[in-house]
Write a protein that holds these residues in place. Structure first.
Motif, mmCIF file in Angstrom:
data_model
loop_
_atom_site.group_PDB
_atom_site.id
_atom_site.type_symbol
_atom_site.label_atom_id
_atom_site.label_comp_id
_atom_site.label_asym_id
_atom_site.label_seq_id
_atom_site.Cartn_x
_atom_site.Cartn_y
_atom_site.Cartn_z
ATOM 1 N N PRO A 24 4.111 -0.933 17.046
ATOM 2 C CA PRO A 24 5.462 -0.529 17.467
ATOM 3 C C PRO A 24 6.380 -1.737 17.640
ATOM 4 O O PRO A 24 5.916 -2.840 17.966
ATOM 5 C CB PRO A 24 5.222 0.170 18.817
ATOM 6 N N ASP A 25 7.675 -1.530 17.454
ATOM 7 C CA ASP A 25 8.639 -2.619 17.600
ATOM 8 C C ASP A 25 8.655 -3.182 19.018
ATOM 9 O O ASP A 25 9.046 -4.329 19.232
ATOM 10 C CB ASP A 25 10.049 -2.124 17.244
ATOM 11 N N THR A 26 8.244 -2.367 19.989
ATOM 12 C CA THR A 26 8.258 -2.787 21.389
ATOM 13 C C THR A 26 6.989 -3.527 21.798
ATOM 14 O O THR A 26 6.881 -3.963 22.948
ATOM 15 C CB THR A 26 8.419 -1.555 22.290
ATOM 16 N N TYR A 27 6.040 -3.680 20.869
ATOM 17 C CA TYR A 27 4.771 -4.306 21.221
ATOM 18 C C TYR A 27 4.989 -5.771 21.552
ATOM 19 O O TYR A 27 5.566 -6.522 20.765
ATOM 20 C CB TYR A 27 3.768 -4.168 20.072
ATOM 21 N N GLN A 28 4.529 -6.209 22.720
ATOM 22 C CA GLN A 28 4.750 -7.574 23.188
ATOM 23 C C GLN A 28 3.711 -8.520 22.587
ATOM 24 O O GLN A 28 2.510 -8.265 22.648
ATOM 25 C CB GLN A 28 4.649 -7.625 24.715
ATOM 26 N N LEU A 29 4.196 -9.623 22.044
ATOM 27 C CA LEU A 29 3.339 -10.635 21.432
ATOM 28 C C LEU A 29 3.661 -12.003 22.034
ATOM 29 O O LEU A 29 4.703 -12.169 22.683
ATOM 30 C CB LEU A 29 3.555 -10.665 19.919
ATOM 31 N N PRO A 30 2.813 -13.006 21.835
ATOM 32 C CA PRO A 30 3.106 -14.341 22.369
ATOM 33 C C PRO A 30 4.429 -14.883 21.831
ATOM 34 O O PRO A 30 4.805 -14.630 20.683
ATOM 35 C CB PRO A 30 1.929 -15.187 21.873
ATOM 36 N N ALA A 31 5.122 -15.629 22.662
ATOM 37 C CA ALA A 31 6.393 -16.223 22.243
ATOM 38 C C ALA A 31 6.176 -17.264 21.150
ATOM 39 O O ALA A 31 7.032 -17.448 20.281
ATOM 40 C CB ALA A 31 7.092 -16.846 23.450
ATOM 41 N N ARG A 32 5.030 -17.921 21.190
ATOM 42 C CA ARG A 32 4.721 -18.938 20.181
ATOM 43 C C ARG A 32 4.329 -18.249 18.879
ATOM 44 O O ARG A 32 3.354 -17.500 18.818
ATOM 45 C CB ARG A 32 3.592 -19.834 20.680
ATOM 46 N N HIS A 33 5.100 -18.507 17.824
ATOM 47 C CA HIS A 33 4.908 -17.827 16.547
ATOM 48 C C HIS A 33 3.495 -18.017 16.008
ATOM 49 O O HIS A 33 2.874 -17.061 15.515
ATOM 50 C CB HIS A 33 5.931 -18.351 15.530
ATOM 51 N N LYS A 34 2.943 -19.211 16.112
ATOM 52 C CA LYS A 34 1.613 -19.484 15.582
ATOM 53 C C LYS A 34 0.564 -18.603 16.250
ATOM 54 O O LYS A 34 -0.330 -18.061 15.584
ATOM 55 C CB LYS A 34 1.274 -20.967 15.773
ATOM 56 N N ASP A 35 0.653 -18.448 17.563
ATOM 57 C CA ASP A 35 -0.303 -17.610 18.286
ATOM 58 C C ASP A 35 -0.138 -16.139 17.916
ATOM 59 O O ASP A 35 -1.121 -15.411 17.749
ATOM 60 C CB ASP A 35 -0.131 -17.782 19.794
ATOM 61 N N ALA A 36 1.119 -15.713 17.802
ATOM 62 C CA ALA A 36 1.380 -14.314 17.446
ATOM 63 C C ALA A 36 0.813 -13.989 16.068
ATOM 64 O O ALA A 36 0.182 -12.943 15.866
ATOM 65 C CB ALA A 36 2.880 -14.035 17.486
ATOM 66 N N MET A 37 1.013 -14.888 15.102
ATOM 67 C CA MET A 37 0.509 -14.645 13.756
ATOM 68 C C MET A 37 -1.015 -14.650 13.726
ATOM 69 O O MET A 37 -1.635 -13.867 13.003
ATOM 70 C CB MET A 37 1.057 -15.697 12.788
ATOM 71 N N VAL A 47 -2.300 -10.500 26.224
ATOM 72 C CA VAL A 47 -1.432 -9.690 25.368
ATOM 73 C C VAL A 47 -1.858 -8.233 25.422
ATOM 74 O O VAL A 47 -1.027 -7.321 25.541
ATOM 75 C CB VAL A 47 -1.466 -10.221 23.914
ATOM 76 N N HIS A 48 -3.161 -8.006 25.345
ATOM 77 C CA HIS A 48 -3.669 -6.635 25.410
ATOM 78 C C HIS A 48 -3.289 -5.991 26.736
ATOM 79 O O HIS A 48 -2.851 -4.832 26.787
ATOM 80 C CB HIS A 48 -5.185 -6.632 25.217
ATOM 81 N N ALA A 49 -3.450 -6.731 27.824
ATOM 82 C CA ALA A 49 -3.133 -6.205 29.154
ATOM 83 C C ALA A 49 -1.647 -5.909 29.306
ATOM 84 O O ALA A 49 -1.257 -4.923 29.939
ATOM 85 C CB ALA A 49 -3.587 -7.191 30.223
ATOM 86 N N ASN A 50 -0.796 -6.759 28.726
ATOM 87 C CA ASN A 50 0.649 -6.524 28.805
ATOM 88 C C ASN A 50 1.042 -5.216 28.146
ATOM 89 O O ASN A 50 1.984 -4.545 28.572
ATOM 90 C CB ASN A 50 1.403 -7.677 28.137
ATOM 91 N N ASN A 51 0.339 -4.878 27.071
ATOM 92 C CA ASN A 51 0.692 -3.686 26.300
ATOM 93 C C ASN A 51 -0.123 -2.449 26.666
ATOM 94 O O ASN A 51 0.286 -1.323 26.348
ATOM 95 C CB ASN A 51 0.513 -3.986 24.808
ATOM 96 N N HIS A 52 -1.258 -2.662 27.323
ATOM 97 C CA HIS A 52 -2.124 -1.548 27.728
ATOM 98 C C HIS A 52 -2.494 -1.746 29.197
ATOM 99 O O HIS A 52 -3.664 -1.984 29.530
ATOM 100 C CB HIS A 52 -3.371 -1.494 26.846
ATOM 101 N N PRO A 53 -1.500 -1.633 30.095
ATOM 102 C CA PRO A 53 -1.733 -1.973 31.504
ATOM 103 C C PRO A 53 -2.705 -1.043 32.231
ATOM 104 O O PRO A 53 -3.236 -1.427 33.280
ATOM 105 C CB PRO A 53 -0.325 -1.884 32.111
ATOM 106 N N ASP A 54 -2.945 0.140 31.722
ATOM 107 C CA ASP A 54 -3.848 1.076 32.398
ATOM 108 C C ASP A 54 -5.310 0.887 31.996
ATOM 109 O O ASP A 54 -6.193 1.582 32.520
ATOM 110 C CB ASP A 54 -3.419 2.518 32.099
ATOM 111 N N THR A 55 -5.573 -0.046 31.097
ATOM 112 C CA THR A 55 -6.930 -0.328 30.635
ATOM 113 C C THR A 55 -7.547 -1.424 31.497
ATOM 114 O O THR A 55 -6.875 -2.377 31.882
ATOM 115 C CB THR A 55 -6.904 -0.775 29.163
ATOM 116 N N LEU A 56 -8.829 -1.289 31.806
ATOM 117 C CA LEU A 56 -9.555 -2.335 32.509
ATOM 118 C C LEU A 56 -9.906 -3.433 31.514
ATOM 119 O O LEU A 56 -10.481 -3.155 30.463
ATOM 120 C CB LEU A 56 -10.832 -1.761 33.131
ATOM 121 N N HIS A 57 -9.560 -4.688 31.844
ATOM 122 C CA HIS A 57 -9.751 -5.793 30.912
ATOM 123 C C HIS A 57 -10.805 -6.782 31.392
ATOM 124 O O HIS A 57 -10.897 -7.082 32.587
ATOM 125 C CB HIS A 57 -8.429 -6.532 30.679
ATOM 126 N N VAL A 58 -11.580 -7.296 30.426
ATOM 127 C CA VAL A 58 -12.599 -8.296 30.710
ATOM 128 C C VAL A 58 -12.478 -9.411 29.678
ATOM 129 O O VAL A 58 -12.327 -9.146 28.480
ATOM 130 C CB VAL A 58 -14.016 -7.686 30.642
#
Length: 304
Positions: free
Chosen positions: A268-281, A37-48
């Motif tokens: 932001p309203d455009t922030y991408q979250l998991p489709a599964r409501h339980k995971d998003a919450m 989720v973090h990578a989807n919304n912050h693609p220019d960040t290096l993720h580990v």
């Protein structure tokens, strides 16, 4: 200014940093779904994706600001005592010390529940950061004071490489009502009265109707608003990792939608979250509120 984000989760700290014009160059978390989720919304960040207590900090990019939100569950009080079985989670705070020791950034900001300051080892943790040359300025902030439609009190510890703790000046924003984030035209509504509705829930709803009319919100558990409901003219109470806030509209009701919870957290309203409501919450309930992070970072930069 460049920052890293430890225990980044869904990305509240990173989003707040971006709002403040700070570039987050590296982010880490142990949960693969949160990292994605973090990578989807912050693609220019290096993720580990890893346990940060095992991190090799020499492999982390250079940075000016360290952001961290260590696990908070073990710091919540149960029957007036710390929950010792959460030692592994409470120990995540020491990863912040290790990272700061390796890179010695100009400043850090740590977010946690206010009970973090009651941790038996909190004085030792502060002493370790002091030994690294940081003066600490702890403060408890309410998200509602930062223009978010939610009361959410969290401890922010700002550390600077200075002789004395830094003094941050932040403007208090006008409180935003819960009504601003609730869309009565969406969601999965059910009748207030049906066979599986508990007596306690119906009692709570009746109390709310007497006080606020046909439209209001009410938590499914807890004290305070849990007994009376809450006016839509006020901010919500804390958004948690499990569905808590019910929206009542006449003879129908439902829980907050993912989009409403996202708005109440200040994403932001455009922030991408998991489709599964339980995971998003779960991710939202654990997140740092971006506008609060933004204000803290802006105040830090102004005072530096």
């Amino acid at each position: 200014m460049k920052a890293i984000d430890l225990f980044a989760g869904a990305g509240g700290f990173s989003t707040g940093a971006a709002m403040a014009g700070v570039q987050v160059v590296w982010a880490a978390n142990h949960w693969p779904a949160a990292v994605q989720v973090h990578a989807n919304n912050h693609p220019d960040t290096l993720h580990v994706c890893q346990d940060l207590q095992q991190a090799d900090w020499t492999q982390v990019p250079s940075h000016d600001l360290l952001l961290a939100s260590p696990a908070c569950q073990g710091h919540s009080l149960a029957r007036g005592k710390e929950r010792a079985h959460h030692d592994a989670q409470r120990a995540t705070a020491w990863a912040v010390v290790s990272a700061a020791e390796c890179h010695q950034p100009a400043a850090f900001v740590v977010e946690n529940v206010p009970e973090f300051a009651r941790w038996t080892l909190y004085p030792a943790w502060c002493a370790a950061m002091n030994a690294l040359g940081y003066a600490l300025a702890p403060m408890v902030l309410d998200a509602a004071d930062h223009g978010v439609a939610q009361h959410r009190r969290r401890l922010f510890i700002v550390g600077t490489r200075s002789k004395h703790p830094i003094e941050l000046r932040m403007q208090q924003h006008t409180h935003v009502p819960a009504a601003s984030v609730i869309d009565f035209a969406t969601g999965r509504w059910t009748p207030v009265h049906h066979a599986r509705r508990s007596r306690a829930t119906l009692h709570r709803i009746e109390n709310g109707r007497r006080r606020f009319g046909h439209r209001f919100v009410a938590p499914y558990y807890g004290s305070g608003s849990g007994e009376t409901g809450r006016s839509l003219d006020r901010p919500l109470g804390t958004v948690t990792t499990r569905d808590r806030w019910a929206v009542i509209d006449g003879e129908r009701m439902r829980m907050l939608t993912t989009g409403e919870a996202r708005a109440a957290m200040g994403f932001p309203d455009t922030y991408q979250l998991p489709a599964r409501h339980k995971d998003a919450m779960h991710m939202l309930g654990n997140a740092v509120v971006p506008p609060v992070a933004r204000d803290v970072i802006n105040a830090l930069r102004a005072a530096a």
